[in-house]
Write an enzyme that holds these catalytic residues in place. Structure first.
Site, short mmCIF file in Angstrom:
data_model
loop_
_atom_site.label_atom_id
_atom_site.label_comp_id
_atom_site.label_asym_id
_atom_site.label_seq_id
_atom_site.Cartn_x
_atom_site.Cartn_y
_atom_site.Cartn_z
N GLU A 47 27.48 -11.64 -50.04
CA GLU A 47 28.41 -11.68 -51.16
C GLU A 47 28.81 -13.11 -51.51
O GLU A 47 28.86 -13.99 -50.66
CB GLU A 47 29.66 -10.85 -50.81
CG GLU A 47 29.32 -9.37 -50.72
CD GLU A 47 30.52 -8.50 -50.37
OE1 GLU A 47 30.57 -7.37 -50.88
OE2 GLU A 47 31.39 -8.92 -49.58
N CYS A 52 33.02 -19.38 -54.17
CA CYS A 52 33.00 -19.35 -52.72
C CYS A 52 31.58 -18.97 -52.27
O CYS A 52 31.12 -17.88 -52.52
CB CYS A 52 34.03 -18.34 -52.25
SG CYS A 52 34.29 -18.37 -50.49
N CYS A 95 27.53 -13.56 -39.18
CA CYS A 95 28.13 -14.76 -38.59
C CYS A 95 28.32 -14.52 -37.11
O CYS A 95 28.71 -13.43 -36.70
CB CYS A 95 29.49 -15.04 -39.25
SG CYS A 95 30.33 -16.51 -38.60
N CYS A 110 35.29 -14.48 -34.89
CA CYS A 110 36.75 -14.58 -35.04
C CYS A 110 37.31 -13.16 -35.18
O CYS A 110 36.80 -12.36 -35.97
CB CYS A 110 37.11 -15.41 -36.27
SG CYS A 110 36.51 -17.11 -36.18
N CYS A 135 38.34 -11.52 -38.73
CA CYS A 135 37.44 -11.67 -39.88
C CYS A 135 36.38 -10.58 -39.94
O CYS A 135 35.72 -10.29 -38.95
CB CYS A 135 36.78 -13.05 -39.81
SG CYS A 135 35.68 -13.40 -41.20
N CYS A 181 39.57 -13.89 -48.54
CA CYS A 181 39.14 -14.53 -47.30
C CYS A 181 39.04 -13.49 -46.19
O CYS A 181 39.94 -12.70 -45.99
CB CYS A 181 40.17 -15.55 -46.81
SG CYS A 181 40.64 -16.76 -48.00
N1 SAH Z 1 33.27 -20.13 -41.02
C1 SAH Z 1 34.09 -20.97 -41.82
C2 SAH Z 1 34.19 -20.54 -43.27
C3 SAH Z 1 34.37 -19.07 -43.57
S1 SAH Z 1 35.95 -18.34 -43.47
C4 SAH Z 1 35.46 -21.11 -41.20
O1 SAH Z 1 35.71 -20.50 -40.17
O2 SAH Z 1 36.27 -21.88 -41.70
C5 SAH Z 1 37.02 -19.00 -44.68
C6 SAH Z 1 38.48 -18.92 -44.24
O3 SAH Z 1 39.00 -17.57 -44.28
C7 SAH Z 1 38.67 -19.38 -42.80
O4 SAH Z 1 39.79 -20.19 -42.69
C8 SAH Z 1 38.88 -18.06 -42.09
O5 SAH Z 1 39.48 -18.24 -40.85
C9 SAH Z 1 39.71 -17.30 -43.10
N2 SAH Z 1 39.81 -15.86 -42.82
C10 SAH Z 1 38.96 -15.10 -42.09
N3 SAH Z 1 39.38 -13.82 -42.03
C11 SAH Z 1 40.53 -13.76 -42.74
C12 SAH Z 1 41.44 -12.70 -43.06
N4 SAH Z 1 41.22 -11.47 -42.66
N5 SAH Z 1 42.51 -13.01 -43.82
C13 SAH Z 1 42.70 -14.27 -44.27
N6 SAH Z 1 41.89 -15.30 -44.01
C14 SAH Z 1 40.80 -15.05 -43.25
#
Ligand code: SAH
Length: 332
Positions: free
Chosen positions: A87, A100, A107, A111, A114, A324
């Site tokens: 996406e 974006c 990935c 985390c 996410c 995000c």
């Molecule tokens: N891998 C990279 C970029 C992708 S995530 C990174 O970790 O920065 C982009 C942003 O969205 C990151 O700051 C991530 O931590 C955040 N993010 C991930 N899951 C989220 C969620 N459920 N709610 C809000 N932000 C989230």
């Protein structure tokens, strides 16, 4: 070869090897990226040159599988030529639209908060597949800013990322200035140290999300490998060397990392760095074990009182699961 994965230097090299004038590379870049021309319509080229280009390069864009648009945010699921899907999202601000871009299918960072990481990494996207997300979406609206923050960890795909940024920022092509490109990483330290290899002054965002190793390791497994102290030191060095203001991203998770004490710890941690904190409201994901913080205002005020510059990230696309942490990819 995928044309959209070619840097200007590699295209010049191609023409040179074919015994052609390498200046044709700039003309081709300008025609395709700026003027949006098909090769057969490029007046500067002879039929022979056009044929050479068409015999060697593929200009196919990914196919749209689905598109959801709530007027402010548009999310497309794109299918790349080998069948994998990912996406990409457009956010329309008053001052222009931001895109974006995703960098991997799945990935591996894992985390906990996410959705994108629920599908382990299948493969890296190529530079051409990253560029093609920009080209696909600009058919719908003019793009002012690129956030490399979609699915995947960009610094886990360094070489392709480097080519992508080179293509994106090439003045003869898409010509995005460094100030209109933001790269977000979860903190792969050896690759942050390599960022100077990329010849573009883009903005760096670091997903911090916790002020201590104990807390960060619970929600971001990468922290077990690259701890906070070394991460902060590496980022500070980067900021000092390039005069860059760093954005620290911090998702406020209810009862996990959102106490006033955590805010004080965060302020202490990033003291002396040219930076600001981007506070992110938590977006629920399918298998959400976290809740949105109820303490966001106190956290924000405590940061401010501790001398930290902080802002709240504006919310986009939660209704169409385009926010995000809500993006996903598919293997086939
Ligand atoms: N891998 C990279 C970029 C992708 S995530 C990174 O970790 O920065 C982009 C942003 O969205 C990151 O700051 C991530 O931590 C955040 N993010 C991930 N899951 C989220 C969620 N459920 N709610 C809000 N932000 C989230």
């Amino acid at each position: 070869m995928d044309f959209f994965g070619m840097t200007l230097a590699s295209l010049e090299n191609f023409f040179h090897q074919q015994g052609e004038n390498k200046a044709k590379a700039k003309i081709l870049f300008k025609s395709v990226y700026r003027n949006r021309q098909a090769v057969e319509n490029i007046a500067e080229f002879s039929d022979k040159t056009k044929q050479l280009i068409m015999d060697n390069f593929n200009f196919d864009l990914p196919k749209q599988v689905t598109m959801q648009d709530d007027g402010k945010t548009a999310k497309a699921l794109l299918s790349f030529s080998n069948g994998n899907k990912a996406e990409t999202v457009i956010m329309r601000h008053d001052y222009g639209a931001g895109l974006c871009v995703s960098t991997q299918i799945g990935c591996s960072m894992g985390c906990k908060f996410c959705q994108s990481g629920k599908l382990k990494k299948r493969r890296d996207l190529t530079a051409g597949e990253m560029t093609s997300q920009v080209l696909f979406m600009r058919q719908y609206c003019e793009i002012k800013h690129i956030s490399i923050m979609g699915i995947g960890e960009p610094l886990d795909n360094f070489d392709n990322l480097k080519d992508f940024i080179e293509i994106l920022s090439c003045p003869y092509g898409l010509a995005f200035g460094g100030k209109n490109i933001t790269l977000s990483t979860c903190g792969i330290i050896p690759q942050i140290k390599r960022l100077s290899e990329i010849n573009c002054q883009f903005n760096l965002a670091v997903s911090l999300h916790a002020p201590t190793d104990e807390l960060r390791s619970q929600i971001m497994p990468i922290n077990k490998k690259y701890g906070i102290a070394e991460l902060i030191e590496t980022v500070k060095e980067y900021s000092d060397n390039y005069g860059k203001r760093i954005a620290f991203e911090y998702i406020l998770l209810d009862g996990i990392n959102d106490s006033a004490e955590n805010a004080v710890q965060l302020a202490e941690l990033i003291k002396g760095i040219n930076c600001y904190v981007n506070l992110i409201p938590y977006n629920e994901t399918e298998s959400s074990e976290f809740k949105r913080s109820k303490n966001a205002d106190i956290f924000f005020d405590t940061l401010k009182k501790s001398g930290v510059n902080a802002i709240f990230r504006r919310e986009f696309g939660t209704g169409i699961k385009a926010a995000c942490g809500q993006l996903s990819s598919e293997y086939d």
